[in-house]
Design an enzyme around this catalytic site. Structure first.
Site, PDB file in Angstrom:
ATOM      1  N   PHE A 401      77.440  34.919  25.562  1.00  0.00           N
ATOM      2  CA  PHE A 401      76.985  35.861  24.529  1.00  0.00           C
ATOM      3  C   PHE A 401      77.977  37.005  24.270  1.00  0.00           C
ATOM      4  O   PHE A 401      77.565  38.160  24.065  1.00  0.00           O
ATOM      5  CB  PHE A 401      75.611  36.438  24.890  1.00  0.00           C
ATOM      6  CG  PHE A 401      74.660  35.425  25.450  1.00  0.00           C
ATOM      7  CD1 PHE A 401      74.220  34.375  24.667  1.00  0.00           C
ATOM      8  CD2 PHE A 401      74.229  35.506  26.761  1.00  0.00           C
ATOM      9  CE1 PHE A 401      73.354  33.423  25.174  1.00  0.00           C
ATOM     10  CE2 PHE A 401      73.372  34.555  27.282  1.00  0.00           C
ATOM     11  CZ  PHE A 401      72.933  33.510  26.499  1.00  0.00           C
ATOM     12  N   CYS A 402      79.268  36.705  24.299  1.00  0.00           N
ATOM     13  CA  CYS A 402      80.286  37.742  24.061  1.00  0.00           C
ATOM     14  C   CYS A 402      80.112  38.933  24.990  1.00  0.00           C
ATOM     15  O   CYS A 402      80.311  40.089  24.582  1.00  0.00           O
ATOM     16  CB  CYS A 402      80.256  38.216  22.606  1.00  0.00           C
ATOM     17  SG  CYS A 402      80.670  36.945  21.439  1.00  0.00           S
ATOM     18  N   ALA A 403      79.696  38.663  26.205  1.00  0.00           N
ATOM     19  CA  ALA A 403      79.544  39.740  27.186  1.00  0.00           C
ATOM     20  C   ALA A 403      79.898  39.159  28.561  1.00  0.00           C
ATOM     21  O   ALA A 403      79.096  39.177  29.485  1.00  0.00           O
ATOM     22  CB  ALA A 403      78.112  40.277  27.167  1.00  0.00           C
TER      23      ALA A 403
END
Ligand code: PLP
Length: 494
Positions: A401-403
């Site tokens: 999730f782009c994290a």
């Protein structure tokens, strides 16, 4: 004339199965039904399942992008009749379009409690572009410190890295922000600290840090605060507050495609005085007052920061969506989403073999938005997501999730393991990439949909699924044997 004027009549919060629309009759369509869910474009759309049957699609990937609202679609169709060049055109249609674009700014400003006179609403593509703009415009100097957190989306982390010394606030064991550590770091770096950049809500766990409290700490240390509201704005009322007060949010960004208006717009909101200083990050038409061969005089904000022809339709779509959200009331949106969260967490908590991340507590809903990250014991996250999609007609998201730093932290992945995964990825094998499955709710989802989702998870846990899922190592994705992507074009083709 197309005029978008914010309505401030707010419904009292409710938490029924469907959020009612205000008794409001759009002039161009008096027959609109009374539930917000019915206003979602494509809500009845059925998708094919692996066994050949059709099922109404369930979208539990709202944290990534929401579907469009029908009043947004209607407003765009209405505007298209009037669409013409903005700002520089002199014809009547140009004036109508310009008026609509400028009204959109005022509506966005009012939605977050900002004063249009003193605050600039700068339209751009999305939150990512907004953060990059702010980072470029901030005038950070060597030695300056930006404090952010370990639960940020990459979009509120990477833009700061080349421009400042970035300090990351710690997390609590459940993945929520350790505000004590954040406060300590803000005090520790006072003097060098220029900005605290924090998410209003995490896209992974939904946790909402106390942004106004953090603003007070940042201001006391002589710094400013930026809130990445990509996940907050669709779920909760926002009030940036009064400029100059301790809890004031100096800068805020949001994305329309997460707010039922997926037409390519985002907004960065901050004081006009701030954006009056310095030069724009992108230069060109629209940003200038006067240009000679030797000199440039920049426009006043927000035009100074909107290089090139703007996305009028995107901005109007965002404003039209905000009008609907204001009609139903953000209190009602929040109450409905809490209802969904409580329902889902109770059901998921009873499933043996499902691990919930973040807080699994169905009664702790005041500091989180509608996002549930989980894993199914013994099954890779991409396979779970694939079965939900191919056999349940349920759209979720899986992965990091782009994290990435946050996910590794939540999963307790050691540095050595992370190195091994990285080496495998370099060798074009993503099969071991750690991650989670994420179900995220919008204001139109229902408990019936959650029942279908939980039932599907129960089937996955029992091994009761039909497909023979094949792993593609370079992508890490699973596809059922025999699936022919040509079927996608049978449903939509350009
Ligand atoms: C918390 C957060 N910040 C920033 C972004 C980036 O948003 P966009 O892709 O619209 O630029 C996202 C997107 O998921 C997000 O969840």
């Amino acid at each position: 004339m197309v005029r978008l004027v914010a309505t401030h009549s707010i419904r009292p919060p409710g938490c029924g199965e469907r959020i009612p629309m205000q008794p409001h009759t759009p002039p161009n369509n008096p027959t609109r039904s009374a539930s917000l869910r019915d206003q979602i474009v494509g809500i009845e759309r059925e998708v094919p399942l692996l066994d050949g049957s059709m099922r109404r699609y369930i979208n539990f990937d709202n944290a990534a992008s929401t579907p469009a609202l029908r009043p947004v679609q209607d407003k765009l169709n209405e505007l298209l009749e009037w669409y013409a060049s903005v700002h520089r055109g002199t014809g009547f249609k140009s004036m109508v379009s310009t008026e609509a674009y400028e009204d959109a700014r005022r509506i966005v400003a009012a939605f977050v409690g900002a004063d249009s006179e003193t605050s600039a609403v700068i339209f751009g593509k999305n939150t990512t572009e907004a953060v990059n703009k702010l980072a470029a415009r901030f005038g950070l100097q060597p030695g300056d410190v930006v404090i952010t957190t370990q639960f940020e989306h990459h979009s509120n982390d990477l833009p700061w890295r080349p421009r400042a010394e970035v300090v990351y606030a710690e997390l609590n064991p459940d993945g929520s922000l350790d505000v004590v550590d954040l406060h300590r770091k803000i005090e520790q770096y006072a003097g060098r600290l220029r900005l605290v950049a924090v998410s209003g809500a995490s896209n992974v766990t939904g946790f909402m840090p106390p942004i106004h409290q953090i603003a007070e700490w940042a201001h006391a240390a002589g710094a400013l605060i930026f809130v990445d509201a990509a996940q907050l704005a669709p779920h909760r009322a926002i009030d940036v507050g009064e400029p100059g007060t301790p809890g004031y949010i100096d800068f805020l960004a949001l994305s329309a495609h997460k707010m039922y208006a997926p037409f390519g717009t985002g907004a960065l909101i901050g004081s006009k005085d701030f954006f009056r200083r310095g030069e724009p990050d992108y230069r060109g038409g629209g940003t200038v007052e006067i240009v000679t061969l030797g000199d440039v005089e920049w426009s006043d904000p927000p035009e100074r920061d909107e290089a090139g022809s703007p996305n009028v339709l995107g901005a109007v779509a965002l404003a039209a969506s905000i009008r609907v959200l204001e009609q139903v009331g953000m209190g009602a949106v929040a109450a409905h989403e809490k209802h969904l969260m409580r329902y889902a967490l109770n059901k998921l908590g009873a499933l043996d073999g499902v691990t919930l991340y973040g807080s699994p507590d169905p009664d702790r809903l005041d500091d989180r938005v509608g996002v549930i990250p989980f894993n199914v014991e013994g099954m890779p996250h991409p396979k779970v997501a694939a079965i939900l999609g191919y056999e349940g007609g349920i759209g979720v998201r899986n992965g990091c999730f782009c994290a990435h730093p946050y996910i590794l932290r939540l999963l307790g992945v050691s540095d050595e393991d992370a190195q091994q995964v990285r080496a495998a990825m370099h060798a074009r094998d993503r099969s071991s990439v750690p991650g989670l499955v994420r179900a995220s709710f919008g204001c139109y989802n229902t408990t019936d949909e959650i029942d279908t989702f939980v039932e599907m998870l129960g089937r996955i846990l029992d091994g009761d699924y039909k497909g023979d899922y094949v792993l593609d190592r370079p992508t890490g994705d699973y596809t059922p044997r025999g699936f022919d992507p040509a079927i996608l074009r049978q449903h939509f083709e350009l």
